[in-house]
Design a protein around this motif. Structure first.
Motif, short mmCIF file in Angstrom:
data_model
loop_
_atom_site.label_atom_id
_atom_site.label_comp_id
_atom_site.label_asym_id
_atom_site.label_seq_id
_atom_site.Cartn_x
_atom_site.Cartn_y
_atom_site.Cartn_z
N ALA A 137 0.82 -1.21 0.00
CA ALA A 137 0.00 0.00 0.00
C ALA A 137 0.85 1.26 0.00
CB ALA A 137 -0.93 0.00 1.21
N THR A 138 2.10 1.17 0.42
CA THR A 138 2.97 2.34 0.45
C THR A 138 3.27 2.79 -0.97
OG1 THR A 138 3.96 1.66 2.54
CG2 THR A 138 5.22 3.21 1.19
N THR A 139 3.06 4.06 -1.24
CA THR A 139 3.16 4.57 -2.60
C THR A 139 4.35 5.50 -2.77
OG1 THR A 139 1.69 6.43 -2.08
CG2 THR A 139 0.67 4.43 -2.98
N VAL A 140 4.85 5.53 -4.00
CA VAL A 140 5.78 6.57 -4.43
C VAL A 140 5.15 7.19 -5.67
CG1 VAL A 140 7.17 4.94 -5.80
CG2 VAL A 140 8.15 7.12 -5.09
N ALA A 143 6.16 14.27 -7.47
CA ALA A 143 5.84 15.50 -6.74
C ALA A 143 6.74 16.59 -7.32
CB ALA A 143 6.06 15.33 -5.25
N GLY A 144 6.31 17.15 -8.44
CA GLY A 144 7.16 18.10 -9.15
C GLY A 144 8.34 17.39 -9.77
N SER A 145 9.54 17.90 -9.53
CA SER A 145 10.74 17.27 -10.08
C SER A 145 11.25 16.13 -9.21
CB SER A 145 11.85 18.32 -10.23
OG SER A 145 12.20 18.86 -8.96
N ARG A 146 10.58 15.89 -8.09
CA ARG A 146 10.99 14.84 -7.17
C ARG A 146 9.86 13.82 -7.06
NH1 ARG A 146 13.01 17.97 -1.91
NH2 ARG A 146 14.36 16.13 -1.62
N LEU A 147 9.96 12.93 -6.06
CA LEU A 147 8.92 11.95 -5.80
C LEU A 147 8.60 11.96 -4.32
CD1 LEU A 147 11.08 10.18 -7.98
CD2 LEU A 147 8.77 9.27 -8.33
N ARG A 148 7.40 11.47 -4.00
CA ARG A 148 6.91 11.50 -2.63
C ARG A 148 6.55 10.09 -2.19
NH1 ARG A 148 2.36 15.36 0.17
NH2 ARG A 148 1.66 13.86 1.75
N VAL A 149 6.99 9.72 -1.00
CA VAL A 149 6.70 8.41 -0.41
C VAL A 149 5.75 8.59 0.75
CG1 VAL A 149 7.66 6.37 0.73
CG2 VAL A 149 8.95 7.50 -1.10
N ASP A 150 4.66 7.79 0.74
CA ASP A 150 3.68 7.82 1.83
C ASP A 150 3.27 6.40 2.17
OD1 ASP A 150 2.74 10.79 2.27
OD2 ASP A 150 2.88 10.52 0.10
N GLY A 151 3.19 6.10 3.47
CA GLY A 151 2.73 4.78 3.90
C GLY A 151 3.30 4.42 5.25
N THR A 152 2.94 3.23 5.71
CA THR A 152 3.41 2.73 7.00
C THR A 152 3.91 1.31 6.83
OG1 THR A 152 1.79 4.09 8.18
CG2 THR A 152 2.78 2.28 9.40
N LYS A 153 5.07 1.04 7.40
CA LYS A 153 5.68 -0.29 7.33
C LYS A 153 5.84 -0.86 8.74
CE LYS A 153 6.59 -0.33 2.83
NZ LYS A 153 6.07 -1.38 1.91
N ALA A 166 15.67 0.81 3.20
CA ALA A 166 15.26 0.32 1.89
C ALA A 166 13.76 0.13 1.94
CB ALA A 166 15.98 -0.98 1.56
N VAL A 167 13.02 1.00 1.28
CA VAL A 167 11.56 1.08 1.42
C VAL A 167 10.90 0.51 0.17
CG1 VAL A 167 9.62 2.57 1.99
CG2 VAL A 167 11.94 3.24 2.67
N LEU A 168 10.13 -0.56 0.36
CA LEU A 168 9.40 -1.16 -0.76
C LEU A 168 8.13 -0.36 -1.02
CD1 LEU A 168 9.07 -3.40 -2.85
CD2 LEU A 168 8.02 -4.81 -1.05
N THR A 169 8.00 0.14 -2.25
CA THR A 169 6.88 1.00 -2.61
C THR A 169 6.24 0.54 -3.90
OG1 THR A 169 8.24 2.52 -3.92
CG2 THR A 169 8.04 2.98 -1.55
N VAL A 216 6.78 5.14 9.81
CA VAL A 216 5.76 5.92 9.11
C VAL A 216 6.46 6.87 8.14
CG1 VAL A 216 3.87 7.56 9.37
CG2 VAL A 216 4.24 5.78 11.11
N PHE A 217 5.97 6.89 6.89
CA PHE A 217 6.49 7.79 5.86
C PHE A 217 5.37 8.76 5.50
CE2 PHE A 217 8.63 3.74 5.54
CZ PHE A 217 9.97 4.10 5.51
N ASP A 218 5.60 10.01 5.81
CA ASP A 218 4.57 11.03 5.61
C ASP A 218 5.11 12.14 4.72
OD1 ASP A 218 2.43 12.76 5.76
OD2 ASP A 218 2.69 13.24 7.89
N GLY A 219 4.79 12.04 3.44
CA GLY A 219 5.25 13.05 2.50
C GLY A 219 6.76 13.13 2.38
N VAL A 220 7.42 11.98 2.37
CA VAL A 220 8.89 11.95 2.30
C VAL A 220 9.33 12.20 0.86
CG1 VAL A 220 10.93 10.54 2.68
CG2 VAL A 220 8.97 10.32 4.22
N LEU A 221 10.08 13.27 0.66
CA LEU A 221 10.52 13.63 -0.68
C LEU A 221 11.87 13.00 -1.00
CD1 LEU A 221 9.52 17.41 -0.78
CD2 LEU A 221 8.30 15.46 -1.77
N VAL A 222 11.94 12.38 -2.18
CA VAL A 222 13.16 11.70 -2.62
C VAL A 222 13.46 12.06 -4.06
CG1 VAL A 222 12.80 9.77 -1.03
CG2 VAL A 222 11.88 9.63 -3.35
#
Length: 409
Positions: A137-140, A143-153, A166-169, A216-222
């Motif tokens: 369920a965790t998504t990437v 988000a503009g020129s970057r990407l956003r990670v949201d979810g809970t592991k 290492a986050v599986l998305t 918890v990943f809340d709007g994590v920009l990568v």
């Protein structure tokens, strides 16, 4: 990143020798750490500083490039002393393998270099709430020129000690500008990235000090270059799953040996013979001798099968190259590891329970905490059910069906 300065290991013999020395250190206080749930920060620092966490880094990037057989033996040795510490780097080695199989050269140089310098990787993979453990369920998403990670592991082993996660998305929508297709991606990010919250809430009955809490990943920009597509490793004949499972089997085999050693020591020092045996010492009771022989055979069989499985994984991968091998070689490796996993699971659970059978009432004293062997065995062997190992072995025999390629076989 970590402040640990890591040594460099150059050979299998050196790695095994260092593992034995560390195991002797880690055995001291292992039961006490478990009882108090005292997280092994100093011990994990020692492990990182020893250079053992970098033994799979390819030679092209300055590593020892040691074979899966060696990694499994290192893990097994440490697990005989403290299986919590042995499990902490499991995902570290697995996600280094993903980089080797699917990372681009820049990603490999960056993360392999960090590990050579002492960095530690932990997983953020498992989730709750889906129909099965394979649902993500965790998504990437862009988000503009970057990407956003949201979810809970959950069950994020080693996360409390990690420098990198290492986050599986899951990416649902293609992004042509970023060059990303839909699918599963592992995102490598520093553990202190804004929006990451690591929660120390692991409360399992065993493996209590593995740092396997919630993240918890809340709007994590990568950035785009932090993403590695998983398919190249998981859905191809790479041995990715066999390698991961080999290390799990090594932990179980180590628990079995540790429990047998503890049982032997306890009976020699503290047990009284049963009065019907007609002997002065417990170690002379013929029925006790018989039981120890049975337990020793189970542990030795698990260790021998682990070694054979490691050799099959060695033959099924190319440690210094692209990681591709023939489908037959990888299938043989997967089936060999499945056999090893079954025997290690059986030995770990049987011996850790039989410790009380052979030790007698005194062995059940809470202050001794001898039950940590059983709790560790029972908890760790829940990782994946051996009943499905039997299924795949049987199907291979009767139907000539190759085992699946899904990362956990």
């Amino acid at each position: 990143m970590t402040a640990v300065i890591a040594d460099r290991i150059e050979s299998a013999a050196q790695a095994i020798d260092i593992a034995r020395n560390l195991a002797a250190e880690f055995a001291v206080g292992a039961a006490a750490r478990d009882r108090a749930r005292q997280l092994p920060y100093p011990q994990v620092d020692r492990l990182a500083a020893s250079g053992l966490l970098a033994i799979t880094v390819p030679a092209a990037f300055g590593g020892a490039d040691l074979a899966p057989t060696v990694v499994a033996e290192v893990v097994r040795i440490i697990a005989t002393a403290d299986p919590n510490i042995a499990q902490i780097p499991h995902s570290h080695f697995v996600y280094l393998n993903l980089l080797r199989l699917a990372g681009d050269p820049d990603q490999q140089a960056r993360y392999f270099g960090a590990v050579l310098d002492g960095a530690r990787i932990a997983n953020a993979q498992s989730e709750r709430g889906g129909a099965t453990v394979a649902d993500i369920a965790t998504t990437v998403r862009p988000a503009g020129s970057r990407l956003r990670v949201d979810g809970t592991k959950y069950y994020c082993t080693g996360s409390l000690f990690a420098d990198l996660l290492a986050v599986l998305t899951r990416l649902d929508d293609p992004d042509e500008e970023l060059g990303l297709a839909p699918g599963e991606y592992v995102v490598y990010l520093p553990a202190d990235t804004p929006g990451v919250r690591i929660v120390d809430d692991w409360n399992g009955i065993g493996q209590r000090t593995t740092g396997s809490g919630t993240i918890v990943f809340d709007g994590v920009l990568v950035e785009r270059d932090q993403l590695v597509a998983r398919a190249a490793a998981v859905h191809a004949p790479t041995g990715y799953g066999a390698f991961a499972q080999l290390l799990h089997a090594a932990i179980d085999a180590g628990i079995a040996r540790g429990a047998l050693t503890a049982a032997t020591d306890f009976v020699r020092r503290s047990s009284r013979p049963w009065f019907e045996a007609g002997v002065q010492r417990a170690v002379d009771d013929p029925l006790l001798i018989q039981r120890f022989g049975e337990l020793a055979v189970g542990v030795s069989a698990a260790e021998a099968t682990l070694g054979a499985a490691g050799a099959a994984v060695d033959a099924g991968v190319d440690p210094g190259g692209a990681g591709l091998a023939s489908g037959d070689a990888v299938a043989r490796a997967s089936l060999a590891v499945a056999t090893a996993k079954i025997l290690a699971d059986r030995a770990a659970n049987e011996v850790s329970a039989a410790l009380f059978e052979v030790g007698g009432t005194r062995s059940a004293a809470a202050d001794l905490n001898l039950h940590h062997y059983w709790r560790n065995a029972r908890t760790h062997t829940l990782h994946d059910p051996v009943r499905w190992k039997y299924q795949h072995i049987g199907r291979a025999l009767l139907h000539d069906t190759a085992p699946p390629q899904h990362g956990v076989f």
